[in-house]
Every structure is written in structure tokens, then in C-alpha cells.
Motif scaffolding. Structure first.
Motif, PDB file in Angstrom:
ATOM      1  N   GLY A  25       0.823  -1.198   0.101  1.00  0.00           N
ATOM      2  CA  GLY A  25       0.167   0.178   0.131  1.00  0.00           C
ATOM      3  C   GLY A  25       0.943   1.182   0.029  1.00  0.00           C
ATOM      4  N   VAL A  78       2.226   9.046   6.728  1.00  0.00           N
ATOM      5  CA  VAL A  78       1.973  10.164   7.562  1.00  0.00           C
ATOM      6  C   VAL A  78       0.201   9.926   8.345  1.00  0.00           C
ATOM      7  N   GLN A  79       0.448   9.897   9.467  1.00  0.00           N
ATOM      8  CA  GLN A  79      -0.807   9.639  10.204  1.00  0.00           C
ATOM      9  C   GLN A  79      -1.689  10.985  10.796  1.00  0.00           C
ATOM     10  N   THR A  81      -4.062  13.593  11.419  1.00  0.00           N
ATOM     11  CA  THR A  81      -5.504  13.774  11.447  1.00  0.00           C
ATOM     12  C   THR A  81      -5.972  14.606  12.463  1.00  0.00           C
ATOM     13  N   ARG A  82      -7.261  14.960  12.340  1.00  0.00           N
ATOM     14  CA  ARG A  82      -7.809  15.778  13.622  1.00  0.00           C
ATOM     15  C   ARG A  82      -9.449  15.631  13.461  1.00  0.00           C
ATOM     16  N   ARG A  85     -11.821  17.812  11.097  1.00  0.00           N
ATOM     17  CA  ARG A  85     -10.646  18.374  10.534  1.00  0.00           C
ATOM     18  C   ARG A  85     -11.142  19.295   9.239  1.00  0.00           C
ATOM     19  N   VAL A 117     -11.964   5.937   4.725  1.00  0.00           N
ATOM     20  CA  VAL A 117     -11.181   5.101   3.697  1.00  0.00           C
ATOM     21  C   VAL A 117      -9.732   5.036   4.614  1.00  0.00           C
ATOM     22  N   ALA A 118      -9.169   6.180   4.845  1.00  0.00           N
ATOM     23  CA  ALA A 118      -7.941   6.230   5.599  1.00  0.00           C
ATOM     24  C   ALA A 118      -8.074   6.872   6.878  1.00  0.00           C
ATOM     25  N   ALA A 120      -6.541   6.683  10.000  1.00  0.00           N
ATOM     26  CA  ALA A 120      -5.533   6.913  10.466  1.00  0.00           C
ATOM     27  C   ALA A 120      -5.867   6.736  12.061  1.00  0.00           C
ATOM     28  N   GLU A 124     -11.222  11.073  12.336  1.00  0.00           N
ATOM     29  CA  GLU A 124     -12.037  11.328  11.112  1.00  0.00           C
ATOM     30  C   GLU A 124     -13.406  10.298  11.243  1.00  0.00           C
ATOM     31  N   SER A 153      -2.020   1.307   8.576  1.00  0.00           N
ATOM     32  CA  SER A 153      -1.264   1.549   9.745  1.00  0.00           C
ATOM     33  C   SER A 153      -1.890   0.551  10.993  1.00  0.00           C
ATOM     34  N   LEU A 205      -6.767  -2.360   5.861  1.00  0.00           N
ATOM     35  CA  LEU A 205      -7.104  -2.554   4.499  1.00  0.00           C
ATOM     36  C   LEU A 205      -6.142  -1.196   3.789  1.00  0.00           C
ATOM     37  N   ASN A 206      -5.807  -2.169   2.601  1.00  0.00           N
ATOM     38  CA  ASN A 206      -4.997  -1.279   1.819  1.00  0.00           C
ATOM     39  C   ASN A 206      -5.773  -0.510   0.633  1.00  0.00           C
ATOM     40  N   VAL A 207      -5.906   0.629   0.281  1.00  0.00           N
ATOM     41  CA  VAL A 207      -7.117   1.049  -0.487  1.00  0.00           C
ATOM     42  C   VAL A 207      -6.604   0.643  -2.083  1.00  0.00           C
ATOM     43  N   GLN A 224     -10.292  11.139   2.493  1.00  0.00           N
ATOM     44  CA  GLN A 224      -9.629  12.652   2.658  1.00  0.00           C
ATOM     45  C   GLN A 224      -8.043  12.402   3.243  1.00  0.00           C
ATOM     46  N   LEU A 226      -5.505  11.311   1.520  1.00  0.00           N
ATOM     47  CA  LEU A 226      -5.266  10.100   1.328  1.00  0.00           C
ATOM     48  C   LEU A 226      -4.453   9.977  -0.250  1.00  0.00           C
TER      49      LEU A 226
END
Ligand SMILES: C[S@@+](CC[C@H](N)C(=O)[O-])C[C@H]1O[C@@H](n2cnc3c(N)ncnc32)[C@H](O)[C@@H]1O
Length: 284
Positions: A25, A78-79, A81-82, A85, A117-118, A120, A124, A153, A205-207, A224, A226
């Protein structure tokens, strides 16, 4: 002894690295080569490998869930996030649920399924859960909702599942939602209440391999921050996976910062302030 920082990956070996990392990924197109070498060297120094070939061969022998792969993936991703966000995207979701209740009432019992989808470390996905829960409470008393939240991750997903965050991370969350969905654990840390955590299912899961994943059809997909980590040649593959899992009439939200030129026959653009969003056409 540490490797000489001048040690580089040879051109021929670089292709092999590209292939093996992509299987897991990681897209090397968007990682400057010198940064990639530095990050790999850090692991090689930690494990005592003397050249990139040997470390590559070692990784090839390891299973997908091996600890070394987890550490390397964390070193190469890079993880950041907020919570909340991108408030405009969340307001679009509220609007989507209020103005278009077909996805909700088209099912028995009425339900909404969303995919982060990602995700982190989970901010989110929990932001989505808070907003969807609040919106549904205003619409109907008997609706179910579930969020699927995925990432590559392992450590980020472990943090996400715990749902424990330092108080400094909660500053973006509207007060009434903080009070409703968090419990204080001590002076510094808060945990998402179990009832909300139970609505979110985190999994690895690897997108790039998401198209055939058993995710089912989603009413809302949020992908978002990603796509910037993938070269443009991967965008159609990722978009196709997202569309495959988006129910007719469903909402897809990307991020404007991904500068993603998204064109797919099944999607039509939704205009909403500062968002990059699409609806899946109902008739395809
Ligand atoms: C910058 S964070 C974005 C988090 C969140 N979506 C947001 O907007 O705040 C990027 C996330 O993408 C994840 N990621 C990178 N490559 C991925 C892949 N191939 N499949 C799934 N997740 C991936 C990283 O592990 C990281 O958690």
C-alpha cells in the motif's frame, strides 16, 4: 555499526522496492528517493542489515502482519489527522442526510453505512459517527448506522479502537458533542463513549486492494488526505474501488487539497462550499 548515509538503492533494486512496497500500500511515486532511503536505512540500522538488497530479501520472507512490516509502514506513512478536520464536508453530510432520505428509508430497518477510507488514529471516523448520529436523531428514532474505518497502519488502528485522546485533541469538537460523546478518564485524557465506539468497525485495508474487499455498499464514503500519497496513475484504480462500494445515490467526499482530477461515468459533482464531493448516479 550504522550504514554510511551515502549508501543508495541501485536503479535495478529501486524497482524491486517499488514493487514490494506497493503490495503493502505504499506508493513510492510520492516519496522523494532520498527520504525513502533514509527511512529504510533507519530500519536497516536497527536490524543490522548492511545493504538494501538483504533488507529487501528479508522483508519478502515476512508475512503481511509481521511486526517489521508494521514498523516500516508507520515509518513511510503520515498519520496526521484531527477531529472535525474539514467541517464543510461534515456539514455536507448533514445536508445529504436531511435533504435526501432515500438512502435511509430505502432499507429495512432504515440505516446508513459510511466508510472512512484512511482513518488513521480514528478522529475522522468518530467525527463522522457523531455527525451522523446527531443527524439521524433529528430525522427518525429507529435508524441504525455503522461506520467502517480502514487504514494500513496497525498502530494507528490500535489507537483508533481504544478511542482515547488527549484533551488538546478535542479542541475542534463542538462543546455539546464533546459532552455527549466523551467521558473523562483523568485530567488529560478522554475516551469516546462505548455506544459510539460500537458503531465504528476498524480494520486494516490497503486502498489499492479495496475493490474486492467485502465491504458492501456504502451510503457515504469519505476519502480525505490520502490521494496525495499516490501518483496520478493510481487514482483511477482507487476511484474505481470507491465507486464500486458506493451505493447508487451515495455520497463520496474527497479533499480539495488532494487536487484530484476525478472523472468517472458513475459520478456527478455536488457543489457545496469548499468541498470536493460527488454523488453516485442512481441509474448506473
Ligand atoms: C494524512 S492521514 C489522513 C487521515 C484522515 N483521512 C484525515 O483526513 O484526517 C493518511 C492516512 O492514510 C493511510 N494510508 C496510506 N496509504 C494507505 C493505503 N494504501 N491504504 C489505506 N490507508 C493508507 C496512512 O496510514 C494514514 O493514516
Amino acid at each position: 555499526m550504522n550504514l554510511n548515509p551515502q549508501t543508495k538503492i541501485s536503479a535495478e533494486n529501486y524497482l524491486k522496492w517499488t514493487e514490494i512496497l506497493e503490495e503493502f500500500g505504499i506508493c513510492t511515486d510520492t516519496i522523494p528517493r532520498s527520504l525513502l532511503e533514509t527511512r529504510l536505512r533507519m530500519r536497516m540500522n536497527a536490524l543490522g542489515f548492511e545493504n538494501f538488497y538483504h533488507y529487501h530479501d528479508y522483508l519478502k520472507t515476512l508475512g503481511r502482519d509481521n511486526l517489521e512490516w508494521r514498523v516500516l509502514i508507520d515509518n513511510l506513512t503520515v498519520q496526521e489527522t484531527r477531529f472535525f478536520r474539514h467541517p464543510e464536508s461534515l456539514s455536507l453530510i448533514e445536508k445529504f442526510l436531511h435533504s435526501n432520505q432515500q438512502p435511509l428509508h430505502g432499507k429495512t430497518p432504515p440505516s446508513i453505512h459510511a466508510w472512512s477510507v484512511a482513518c488513521a488514529t480514528g478522529e475522522e471516523a468518530y467525527s463522522l459517527a457523531m455527525v451522523i448520529n446527531k443527524s439521524l436523531q433529528k430525522i427518525t428514532s429507529n435508524a441504525f448506522f455503522g461506520i467502517t474505518a480502514t487504514d494500513i497502519s496497525h498502530s494507528a488502528l490500535t489507537t483508533a479502537k481504544r478511542g482515547i485522546y488527549h484533551r488538546n485533541k478535542l479542541t475542534n469538537i463542538p462543546y455539546h458533542l464533546r459532552d455527549e460523546y466523551f467521558i473523562p478518564l483523568n485530567d488529560d485524557n478522554y475516551q469516546i463513549k462505548l455506544a459510539l465506539r460500537n458503531r465504528v468497525c476498524f480494520s486494516k485495508l490497503n486502498v489499492l486492494q479495496a475493490r474486492n474487499a467485502p465491504l458492501g455498499q456504502m451510503d457515504i464514503i469519505v476519502c480525505q488526505n490520502l490521494l496525495i500519497y499516490f501518483g496520478p496513475d493510481k487514482h483511477p484504480l482507487i476511484l474505481d474501488a470507491l465507486v464500486t462500494h458506493l451505493a447508487p445515490g451515495g455520497l463520496l467526499i474527497l479533499s480539495i487539497s488532494d487536487a484530484f482530477n476525478c472523472s468517472h461515468p458513475a459520478l456527478e459533482r455536488i457543489n457545496h462550499e469548499d468541498t470536493l464531493a460527488y454523488r453516485r448516479k442512481a441509474d448506473l
